[in-house]
Design a protein around this motif. Structure first.
Motif, PDB file in Angstrom:
ATOM      1  N   ALA A  94       0.864  -1.184   0.000  1.00 40.87           N
ATOM      2  CA  ALA A  94       0.000   0.000   0.000  1.00 40.87           C
ATOM      3  C   ALA A  94       0.896   1.228   0.000  1.00 40.87           C
ATOM      4  O   ALA A  94       1.749   1.374   0.882  1.00 40.87           O
ATOM      5  CB  ALA A  94      -0.919   0.012   1.211  1.00 40.87           C
ATOM      6  N   ALA A  95       0.735   2.087  -1.000  1.00 43.81           N
ATOM      7  CA  ALA A  95       1.532   3.311  -1.125  1.00 43.81           C
ATOM      8  C   ALA A  95       0.654   4.512  -0.837  1.00 43.81           C
ATOM      9  O   ALA A  95      -0.360   4.724  -1.502  1.00 43.81           O
ATOM     10  CB  ALA A  95       2.119   3.415  -2.525  1.00 43.81           C
ATOM     11  N   ILE A  96       1.037   5.293   0.171  1.00 46.85           N
ATOM     12  CA  ILE A  96       0.304   6.511   0.532  1.00 46.85           C
ATOM     13  C   ILE A  96       1.026   7.714  -0.052  1.00 46.85           C
ATOM     14  O   ILE A  96       2.246   7.855   0.120  1.00 46.85           O
ATOM     15  CB  ILE A  96       0.223   6.677   2.063  1.00 46.85           C
ATOM     16  N   ILE A  97       0.295   8.576  -0.739  1.00 45.59           N
ATOM     17  CA  ILE A  97       0.800   9.907  -1.096  1.00 45.59           C
ATOM     18  C   ILE A  97      -0.051  10.900  -0.316  1.00 45.59           C
ATOM     19  O   ILE A  97      -1.254  11.024  -0.553  1.00 45.59           O
ATOM     20  CB  ILE A  97       0.726  10.168  -2.609  1.00 45.59           C
ATOM     21  N   THR A  98       0.557  11.590   0.647  1.00 40.41           N
ATOM     22  CA  THR A  98      -0.216  12.426   1.574  1.00 40.41           C
ATOM     23  C   THR A  98      -0.825  13.644   0.881  1.00 40.41           C
ATOM     24  O   THR A  98      -1.989  13.974   1.098  1.00 40.41           O
ATOM     25  CB  THR A  98       0.660  12.900   2.735  1.00 40.41           C
ATOM     26  N   ASN A  99      -0.055  14.325   0.042  1.00 43.64           N
ATOM     27  CA  ASN A  99      -0.499  15.530  -0.652  1.00 43.64           C
ATOM     28  C   ASN A  99       0.623  15.992  -1.577  1.00 43.64           C
ATOM     29  O   ASN A  99       1.742  15.476  -1.513  1.00 43.64           O
ATOM     30  CB  ASN A  99      -0.880  16.657   0.327  1.00 43.64           C
ATOM     31  N   ILE A 100       0.315  16.970  -2.415  1.00 48.64           N
ATOM     32  CA  ILE A 100       1.303  17.559  -3.317  1.00 48.64           C
ATOM     33  C   ILE A 100       1.339  19.065  -3.069  1.00 48.64           C
ATOM     34  O   ILE A 100       0.312  19.734  -3.152  1.00 48.64           O
ATOM     35  CB  ILE A 100       0.965  17.297  -4.796  1.00 48.64           C
ATOM     36  N   GLY A 101       2.517  19.580  -2.747  1.00 46.05           N
ATOM     37  CA  GLY A 101       2.680  21.014  -2.536  1.00 46.05           C
ATOM     38  C   GLY A 101       4.108  21.412  -2.809  1.00 46.05           C
ATOM     39  O   GLY A 101       4.983  20.556  -3.025  1.00 46.05           O
ATOM     40  N   LEU A 102       4.385  22.707  -2.790  1.00 42.49           N
ATOM     41  CA  LEU A 102       5.743  23.184  -3.030  1.00 42.49           C
ATOM     42  C   LEU A 102       6.668  22.724  -1.919  1.00 42.49           C
ATOM     43  O   LEU A 102       6.413  22.975  -0.742  1.00 42.49           O
ATOM     44  CB  LEU A 102       5.766  24.712  -3.116  1.00 42.49           C
ATOM     45  N   GLU A 103       7.748  22.051  -2.290  1.00 42.08           N
ATOM     46  CA  GLU A 103       8.784  21.621  -1.360  1.00 42.08           C
ATOM     47  C   GLU A 103      10.082  21.502  -2.130  1.00 42.08           C
ATOM     48  O   GLU A 103      10.105  21.041  -3.267  1.00 42.08           O
ATOM     49  CB  GLU A 103       8.427  20.264  -0.739  1.00 42.08           C
TER      50      GLU A 103
END
Length: 386
Positions: A94-103
């Motif tokens: 199971a692969a979780i991607i929490t969110n996408i934002g500037l980093e």
């Protein structure tokens, strides 16, 4: 080190079920929540602290023993290709991607490039595995397509929307602990779990983290009862909404481990929501590694702050001067916002402001070491959190 970890984890962890956690913000909290749940089901190993880079991730895999049933691994990156390198070692079910934002945009690039980089984890999910994706993120459709097109993964979405597979409602943020009702359903609306949960960590962003963690555990066949118990026993990592109470009645909220534009906004909103009846002061340090977008992002943050109910805002750092400029003309009183040229001046003002029935919130990038601004008042007797 990667080669050693690959061989070792195949030998000793090959039969375990594994969860990989990537994304812009919230990775460590989500990883800790998953670990709290899975440890109640069977022997588990998980990333200690945030050892999530090209050295830390292989070291975490070397913790495997032949009896471990679960492995939970945080996958960090500051450039394209790094998520793929580490995900190939973890091989998550199971692969979780929490969110996408500037980093790390100085090295990672644009938002599109960041989304592409974080999606690399989906290339290495095992056959018939799961993609746990943020249903309300602007990049959800992109991530869902990547999951379905590359590995034919089953997608489980999480979020506050009724469209999400794992969702929360009846949310009560104050007083602590946070309470909410969690529902897990399929695309046809058939409900598999509906449970009332509590969480000893403030804010809607941590409720969202709990939904991501729960979704991964449901994907592995874990019961709602184990999810409920694990979330109730979750204790946030150090310097992530860590609450310290002073003997004079003042509270300090240390969220100074790291910061980027997305996490900064979410954390500030959580702070305001969690202390509706106290005078609130935000102490903010620079958001680093934003490259050419740094000035604009800090100015935008300053304007965003004006929409929050804050008594005071203290800015510290060269980039936070732009946030100060963005904020000072937006607040009703210019005296609400102050930029400090040096750490000692900031400490002196914090010491004067830290009085009964007030709360101070600290957040900035790791390189700012903003927790140092708390030194003067932490020397007072601190009452440990309940």
């Amino acid at each position: 080190l990667r080669d050693i970890a690959r061989v070792y984890s195949l030998k000793y962890g090959g039969q375990s079920q594994r969860v990989g956690v990537s994304g812009t913000a919230g990775k460590t909290s989500v990883k800790e929540m998953v670990a709290q749940i899975l440890m109640r089901v069977g022997p588990s190993i998980y990333t200690i602290g945030n050892l999530n880079n090209e050295i830390g991730c292989p070291i975490s895999l070397l913790s495997y023993g032949p009896n471990h049933r679960f492995g939970i691994f945080e996958i960090g990156a500051s450039a394209k290709g790094e998520v793929s390198l580490l995900s190939e070692l973890v091989r998550p079910h199971a692969a979780i991607i929490t969110n996408i934002g500037l980093e790390h945009s100085m090295t990672f690039g644009t938002l599109d490039e960041i989304a592409q980089g974080e999606s690399e984890i989906l290339d290495h999910v095992v056959e018939n595995g799961f993609a746990i994706l943020p249903g309300e993120d602007a990049y959800f459709d992109f991530l869902r397509s990547a999951a379905e097109d590359k590995n034919k993964l089953k997608v489980i979405s999480f979020g506050f929307s009724s469209q999400a597979n794992v969702q929360a409602d009846n949310i009560v943020l104050c007083p602590s602990p946070v309470k909410f009702r969690l529902t897990y359903k399929d695309e046809q609306g058939r409900v598999f779990e509906k449970i009332d949960c509590s969480l000893n960590s403030m804010g809607r962003s941590n409720v969202l983290n709990a939904l991501a963690a729960s979704a991964a555990c449901f994907a592995l066949g874990i019961s709602g009862e184990a999810v409920k118990e694990g979330l109730a026993n979750f204790q946030g990592p150090q310097m992530r909404f860590q609450v310290l109470k002073l003997e004079n009645g003042c509270e300090l909220v240390n969220d100074a481990y790291n910061a980027n534009p997305k996490s900064m906004r979410a954390a500030l909103q959580d702070f305001v929501d969690s202390y509706p009846h106290k005078e609130r002061c935000a102490v903010l340090g620079d958001m680093l590694e934003l490259g050419e977008s740094s000035r604009v992002e800090h100015q935008n943050l300053g304007e965003f702050l004006a929409g929050l109910s804050l008594t005071k805002v203290f800015f510290f750092g060269a980039q936070m001067r732009f946030a100060y400029q963005g904020a000072k003309n937006k607040f009703a009183s210019e005296n609400t916002v102050v930029h400090f040229p040096d750490l000692q001046t900031l400490k002196d003002e914090i010491r004067k402001w830290a009085q009964a029935d007030r709360v101070l919130f600290f957040k900035g990038s790791r390189g700012m070491h903003l927790e140092g601004a708390m030194d003067e008042i932490i020397k007072q007797h601190v009452i440990p959190p309940l």
